[in-house]
Design a protein around this motif. Structure first.
Motif, short mmCIF file in Angstrom:
data_model
loop_
_atom_site.label_atom_id
_atom_site.label_comp_id
_atom_site.label_asym_id
_atom_site.label_seq_id
_atom_site.Cartn_x
_atom_site.Cartn_y
_atom_site.Cartn_z
N LEU A 1 4.35 2.76 5.98
CA LEU A 1 3.18 3.41 5.39
C LEU A 1 2.95 4.79 6.01
O LEU A 1 2.58 5.74 5.32
N ALA A 2 3.19 4.91 7.32
CA ALA A 2 3.01 6.20 7.98
C ALA A 2 3.96 7.25 7.40
O ALA A 2 3.58 8.41 7.21
N GLU A 3 5.21 6.85 7.09
CA GLU A 3 6.14 7.80 6.49
C GLU A 3 5.63 8.30 5.15
O GLU A 3 5.75 9.49 4.82
N VAL A 4 5.05 7.40 4.38
CA VAL A 4 4.50 7.81 3.08
C VAL A 4 3.32 8.75 3.29
O VAL A 4 3.16 9.75 2.57
N VAL B 1 0.84 -1.20 0.00
CA VAL B 1 0.00 0.00 0.00
C VAL B 1 0.88 1.25 0.00
O VAL B 1 0.60 2.23 -0.70
N ALA B 2 1.96 1.21 0.78
CA ALA B 2 2.87 2.35 0.83
C ALA B 2 3.50 2.59 -0.54
O ALA B 2 3.64 3.74 -0.99
N GLU B 3 3.88 1.52 -1.23
CA GLU B 3 4.46 1.67 -2.56
C GLU B 3 3.44 2.27 -3.52
O GLU B 3 3.79 3.14 -4.33
N LEU B 4 2.19 1.82 -3.42
CA LEU B 4 1.14 2.35 -4.30
C LEU B 4 0.96 3.85 -4.07
O LEU B 4 0.93 4.64 -5.03
N VAL B 5 0.84 4.27 -2.81
CA VAL B 5 0.64 5.69 -2.50
C VAL B 5 1.87 6.49 -2.89
O VAL B 5 1.77 7.61 -3.43
N SER B 6 3.05 5.93 -2.65
CA SER B 6 4.28 6.65 -2.98
C SER B 6 4.38 6.89 -4.48
O SER B 6 4.81 7.97 -4.92
N ARG B 7 3.99 5.92 -5.28
CA ARG B 7 4.02 6.12 -6.73
C ARG B 7 3.06 7.23 -7.15
O ARG B 7 3.36 8.01 -8.06
N LEU B 8 1.90 7.29 -6.50
CA LEU B 8 0.95 8.35 -6.81
C LEU B 8 1.52 9.72 -6.42
O LEU B 8 1.35 10.71 -7.15
N GLN B 9 2.20 9.77 -5.28
CA GLN B 9 2.80 11.03 -4.85
C GLN B 9 3.89 11.48 -5.82
O GLN B 9 3.95 12.64 -6.21
N ARG C 1 2.83 10.80 5.71
CA ARG C 1 3.30 12.12 6.15
C ARG C 1 3.73 12.98 4.97
O ARG C 1 3.64 14.21 5.02
N ALA C 2 4.19 12.33 3.90
CA ALA C 2 4.61 13.09 2.73
C ALA C 2 3.44 13.76 2.04
O ALA C 2 3.63 14.72 1.29
N GLY C 3 2.22 13.25 2.29
CA GLY C 3 0.98 13.86 1.83
C GLY C 3 0.94 14.17 0.35
O GLY C 3 1.88 13.92 -0.39
N PRO C 4 -0.15 14.76 -0.10
CA PRO C 4 -1.41 14.95 0.64
C PRO C 4 -2.32 13.71 0.52
O PRO C 4 -2.76 13.38 -0.57
N VAL C 5 -2.52 13.03 1.63
CA VAL C 5 -3.29 11.78 1.65
C VAL C 5 -4.36 11.87 2.71
O VAL C 5 -4.10 12.31 3.84
#
Length: 708
Positions: free
Chosen positions: A119-122, A63-71, A124-128
């Motif tokens: 996942l929490a680190e990702v 999930v973190a990888e997915l959100v990070s790619r979107l960011q 924090r990078a926001g905007p999520v």
């Protein structure tokens, strides 16, 4: 009658609301919202993503990888339509709690990064924005959370957006739906996220989702929906501005950044749905695989949710279909960003009530002073004016005005008492003819009308026979065909299958996609229903084989038909309620017939019938298949294959019977017998199945199915 209609309109009971909603839904079906490109995208955890990457829940690292790619792709904001209510079980810390390792191995595992922390680190990078589910005494709402558990978070204050609220006017929570608690993600994720939005929906009485709430009352505090929070993060707004009526009439609008959203008093937004659009979605697996260009994601409000049926995030839409819950949020955001509003103004009920009174008086004057033709023309002209005006208001200005109640009120005044009395006296016969003509063989309709005592409204116990058919792999075949061609080919096939059922005086129970279910001996009892069911199944098999050959000769791809036949006692009758009736048979035999149809896939047969059906057809040539243990039944069920359904394979009936008897008796010679049968008839898949079972160690005729 006019006074009665006015009283009903004033009190607005559920029945009237249901009619009004049906009118609004029909307007949407006739004029759905035209899809416009908007900075809104759904990253879909679809069936293919689950197949490729594993079942839900995924590890938080994924999930973190997915959100990070979107960011990294430059998404304007990300809304997670998920509740991470429990710690990741695949995380090193969690694994240490469940397994015992040597000290060095445990220390090495403990030194690995915690998945939830990653996942929490990702986040924090926001905007999520993280989703949370509302719960409590007034929680008559569904949620769209793909990880929701039924527990109430005692600390509901943490289920709030970091944004503030500014109120203009009266009390904003005067008519908001109130909740006592919430289910949120674990604290490490909750603290890291820059936004928190409620996933809860509040459907109408019929289960249809027409309005998306943008605000809720959680223990006296305002909380936004996931759609509102995703929008706020995208426009980088620090607060919400809530416009409320000065007389405590509820919310009238919500301002997010420079965008003003008109709402209902309950802070709901009417959703004007579009037809399904593939460009609204991108599969999650493609994002993780890097197959989605960054420009496709840049500047988008991305909602991460699921359309997988197994995750149960499906909602009824006014268009008559079922859509993923995340799409409701997405369609609302599309409307907001494109400025497309669907509204029911506060003055609408008063105008509709005036239309009832004025229209009824005009029709009454015309009926009393003019002849039947003139009064009928006056009624038709008034009704047409009302309906046409409402349609123009909807299509040109996005206004929802109810014209059904004024029209019905005028009709009640116009109709003379004698006509009403005639309609009521003839009501039952017309209802029976209209209802049963749609799902009973046509030659039985007149019989039911002439002998209504044969039709029992409600439910009764009855021994019936069932025929279930399905096309093997048609979904994948249909995906490769042109839609127009697929519809034509399927309709021709279904037309032939249903015609055969009617020719054998069977009742069409249902059509589900390419599957057909037929019941015999209901509603009219048939002493020979087992024989009818078998004859119908064999006729369907012959038609299906001929149809398949004809299509393949034309170069059109089609599929084999599988058929299951079973007999047993069920409850037959009308089920449903005041809104709709559904004539149906309920009971275990129905499910068993469906299981037998699916069992053909594993048995290598095309027609599979049970011992219960065969008992009613003593002269039917069959060969035994075995005792089948199907899903949902503890005891095996003896099943057979009709010889007429072997389609000319080189089947040695006597030799097969001897081999089967040896297998049933546990005789080791059965392996050799089936081996010889296989050599003589290499295309006989049933022989192949038994030979493989015996070689793998089976010693009897019990066949276990691994799935439905």
């Amino acid at each position: 009658m006019l006074a009665l209609v006015l009283g009903v309109a004033w009190h607005d009971p559920g029945m009237v609301r249901g009619v009004r909603h049906a009118v609004f839904d029909q307007a949407q079906r006739w004029s759905p919202r035209v899809y416009e490109e908007a900075p809104v995208l759904i990253v879909d955890i679809d069936e293919e993503s689950l197949r490729r990457l594993g079942q839900w829940p995924w590890p938080r690292t994924r999930v973190a990888e997915l959100v990070s790619r979107l960011q990294r792709a430059g998404a304007a904001s990300v809304g997670l339509d998920v509740v991470f209510a429990e710690a990741d079980r695949t995380s090193p810390r969690q694994l240490l709690k469940s397994i015992r390792l040597p000290r060095e191995a445990a220390a090495a595992l403990a030194a690995l990064p915690d998945h939830d922390e990653l996942l929490a680190e990702v986040l924090r990078a926001g905007p999520v924005a993280l989703g949370f589910a509302l719960d409590g005494a007034d929680a008559a709402a569904g949620t769209s959370a793909a990880g929701h558990k039924d527990a109430v978070d005692d600390d509901a204050a943490t289920c709030q957006s970091p944004a503030g609220f500014v109120t203009l006017g009266g009390a904003p929570d005067a008519q908001l739906r109130a909740f006592a608690g919430c289910v949120q993600s674990i604290p490490v994720l909750t603290r890291a996220a820059q936004g928190h939005g409620a996933l809860s929906f509040i459907p109408d009485e019929d289960g249809v989702l027409r309005r998306l709430p943008l605000l809720f009352d959680l223990q006296g505090r305002l909380v936004p929906s996931l759609a509102a929070e995703t929008l706020r993060l995208a426009v980088n707004a620090p607060r919400y501005t809530v416009q409320a009526a000065a007389d405590n009439g509820g919310v009238i609008g919500l301002i997010v950044g420079k965008l003003r959203i008109p709402t209902t008093a309950e802070a709901g937004m009417w959703v004007h749905y579009t037809l399904p659009r593939a460009e609204r979605y991108v599969p999650a697996w493609k994002v993780l695989a890097g197959e989605v260009p960054a420009k496709r994601l840049q500047g988008q409000m991305v909602l991460v949710g699921t359309s997988a049926q197994g995750l149960l995030d499906l909602r009824f839409s006014p268009l008559g279909g079922i859509i993923p819950g995340v799409e409701v949020h997405a369609q609302a955001l599309e409307q907001i960003t494109t400025g497309h509003w669907l509204q029911r103004p506060g003055w609408a009920p008063a105008v509709e009530l005036m239309a009832v009174a004025l229209g009824g008086l005009l029709v009454a004057i015309a009926a009393m002073r003019c002849g039947a033709l003139v009064s009928a023309a006056a009624f038709a002209a008034l009704a047409t004016t009302l309906l046409g005006g409402a349609w123009l208001a909807f299509t040109r200005h996005g206004l929802l005005l109810d014209t059904m109640l004024p029209t019905l009120g005028m009709l009640a005044v116009f109709l003379p008492t004698t006509v009403v009395r005639h309609v009521m006296s003839d009501r039952q016969q017309r209802w029976v003819r209209h209802a049963f003509a749609r799902y009973v063989s046509p030659n039985l309709v007149d019989y039911l009308i002439d002998q209504p005592q044969a039709l029992e409204l409600g439910g009764r116990r009855q021994r019936c026979s069932f025929v279930f058919t399905d096309l093997a792999g048609f979904t994948s075949v249909m995906e490769r065909m042109d839609p127009a061609q697929a519809v034509t080919v399927l309709n021709q096939y279904l037309d032939g299958m249903i015609a055969i059922a009617f020719a054998h005086e069977g009742t069409l129970d249902r059509i589900v996609g390419d599957a057909v279910a037929i019941v015999f001996s209901a509603p009219v009892q048939q002493a020979d229903h087992e024989q009818r069911a078998v004859n119908c199944a064999l006729a369907m098999h012959r038609f299906a084989q001929d149809y398949l050959a004809a299509r393949r000769a034309e170069g059109v791809e089609f599929c084999e038909t599988r058929i299951g036949v079973h007999t047993g006692e069920v409850i037959v009758g009308n089920f449903g309620g005041n809104t709709i009736f559904d004539y149906r048979a309920l009971g275990d035999p129905v499910n068993t017939a469906s299981r037998l149809e699916g069992a053909n896939k594993y048995l290598g047969t095309r027609v599979c019938l049970s011992q219960a059906t065969l008992d009613g057809c003593p002269d039917l040539p069959v060969r035994p298949v075995g005792r089948l243990r199907v899903a949902g039944r503890q005891e095996p069920i003896m099943v057979y294959e009709p010889m007429a359904a072997t389609d000319g394979q080189a089947v040695q009936q006597e030799a097969y019977a001897q081999a089967y008897a040896a297998m049933t008796a546990g005789n080791s010679a059965a392996v050799g017998s089936f081996q010889r049968l296989h050599e003589d008839s290499p295309g006989d898949r049933l022989v192949q199945l038994h030979m493989a079972r015996l070689k793998s160690g089976s010693t009897d005729n019990v066949i276990e199915l691994s799935s439905k």
